[in-house]
Design a protein around this motif. Sequence first.
Motif, short mmCIF file in Angstrom:
data_model
loop_
_atom_site.label_atom_id
_atom_site.label_comp_id
_atom_site.label_asym_id
_atom_site.label_seq_id
_atom_site.Cartn_x
_atom_site.Cartn_y
_atom_site.Cartn_z
N THR A 96 -114.92 -59.37 -32.47
CA THR A 96 -115.64 -59.91 -33.62
C THR A 96 -116.98 -59.19 -33.80
OG1 THR A 96 -114.61 -62.07 -33.28
CG2 THR A 96 -116.58 -62.01 -34.67
N LYS A 144 -118.26 -56.73 -36.99
CA LYS A 144 -119.47 -56.98 -37.76
C LYS A 144 -120.32 -55.72 -37.93
CE LYS A 144 -123.46 -60.06 -38.15
NZ LYS A 144 -123.15 -60.41 -39.54
N TYR A 145 -120.32 -54.86 -36.90
CA TYR A 145 -121.21 -53.71 -36.94
C TYR A 145 -120.51 -52.36 -37.12
CZ TYR A 145 -124.74 -57.05 -35.72
OH TYR A 145 -125.58 -58.14 -35.76
N HIS A 151 -124.54 -64.42 -32.12
CA HIS A 151 -123.47 -64.72 -33.08
C HIS A 151 -122.60 -65.86 -32.57
CE1 HIS A 151 -124.74 -60.67 -34.34
NE2 HIS A 151 -124.35 -61.05 -35.54
N SER A 197 -129.56 -62.72 -37.46
CA SER A 197 -128.57 -61.85 -36.82
C SER A 197 -128.95 -61.53 -35.40
CB SER A 197 -128.41 -60.55 -37.61
OG SER A 197 -129.62 -59.84 -37.65
#
Length: 482
Positions: free
Chosen positions: A113, A117-118, A106, A482
């Motif tokens: 961050t 995202k997860y 990423h 990803s």
Amino acid sequence: MLTFMASIFILIFGYIIYGKVVERIFGADDHRTTPAYSKHDGFDYSPMSWWKGSLVQLLNIAGLGPIFGAILGALYGPVAFIWIVIGTIFAGAVHDYFAGMISLRHNGAQYPTIVGKYLGKYAQSAINIVSIALMVLVAAAFTAGPAELIAQITPLTFTTAIVIVFLYLLIAAVLPINKVIGKIYPIFGGILLFMAVAVGFGMLFIFENPIPNLTFENMHPGELPLWPLLMVTISCGAISGFHSTQSPILARTLKKESEGRKVFYGAMVAEGVITLIWAAAGMTFFGSTGGLQEAIAAGGAAGVVNEISQTTLGTLGGILAILGVIILPITTGDTALRSSRMMLGDLLTQTTKLDFAGKKAKLLLIVPVALPAFLLSQIDYSFLWRYVGWTNQVVATVMLWTAAIYLLKQAKFHWICSVPATVMTGVTATYIFYAPEGFGLDYSLSMILGTILWVVVMVWFVWQVYQEKRQGYPSVAQSKVS
């Protein structure tokens, strides 16, 4: 002796075998362009050789953690060897590898961050506060500790020493990574390794007492419970959330993805070896855990390091011990400030949509994290360190769950992350209720409340697994980006 030598070999084979398993499950791909090239700015994003990156990573994540933590953990006896070996191979090194490699995938994103995202925006908001607070606490603690020793061995006052140390932290935190960190820190990393190897030989050929063999008995003179205190006492050298904030720094310097196993997994295994050596030295040198406790009470962990080092290497050992106690925490404190500055920059970029990537912005961003760190550094070191421990392991637990969700969304073998995440959830959930810096409750009640909290987290994860299976892993199609 047999337990110690077997532990060393298991750690080495753990890197060779399990490290490769972890790398394959992640899917390292050297055909991808790394952020060191795609976002090269000559400041934070700059290619670095893997061997230099490994030494920098080792110094960033280690500091005095694998020495002081190991000595305090040695009070529990040889059972500490089990936690160091299992924790390093199956938890700590996996944690560090995914913290670095997910960041790399990423574009060098910082830990909060990645969490966002997860695990979602609410988790990101909470972990932004927790992780930046951890960095400030680490920077403060690793300013106060060296300053105390400098004031003891020089004519400088404690306040003057703090100012000098902190000025260095500021300079190193804002300079391009190849100016100071990339050039000097590999040398300090070498000193850390040299001290550990020398002490290891000392145990074999100089120390009068034999290295104790494995026993599952809790030998702590203060009769403190193994669970969960050992897992928090020995964090660096087994698993430490601080590492998830440092790995993205090196993720921005890798030349290719296959170097991740050497830099992230390998540095953690090296730290495990260092921790194992110092834990064994603490158990051996003073004859018993009771003798070690008396030595700690008399001169602190720094006094124990100094006595062992001088016995092993004479005057040179004493000099190295002093340098270690001063330099090693400083080199961790500056990278703590550096990563907190990066985290704050990412946070402001996301919330304001403004660009905080410029050099002037980097200089400005250091102020709001450096000021509280400087003020806190004037508080008692031991008081600060108590609050670093639990916060550190909470950060580690969240990173493991983040990595588990990352693998789950790509229909990969998430168990390599979800199992250690499950264990660490139990550790942190129980510790906060029992520890004096937490709620200070009765041990039995803490175990009950910790188990309830653990069950809540387990239900959440089972639900995540169910949702992904029901939706047919929609993220797999996007795995290339990803």
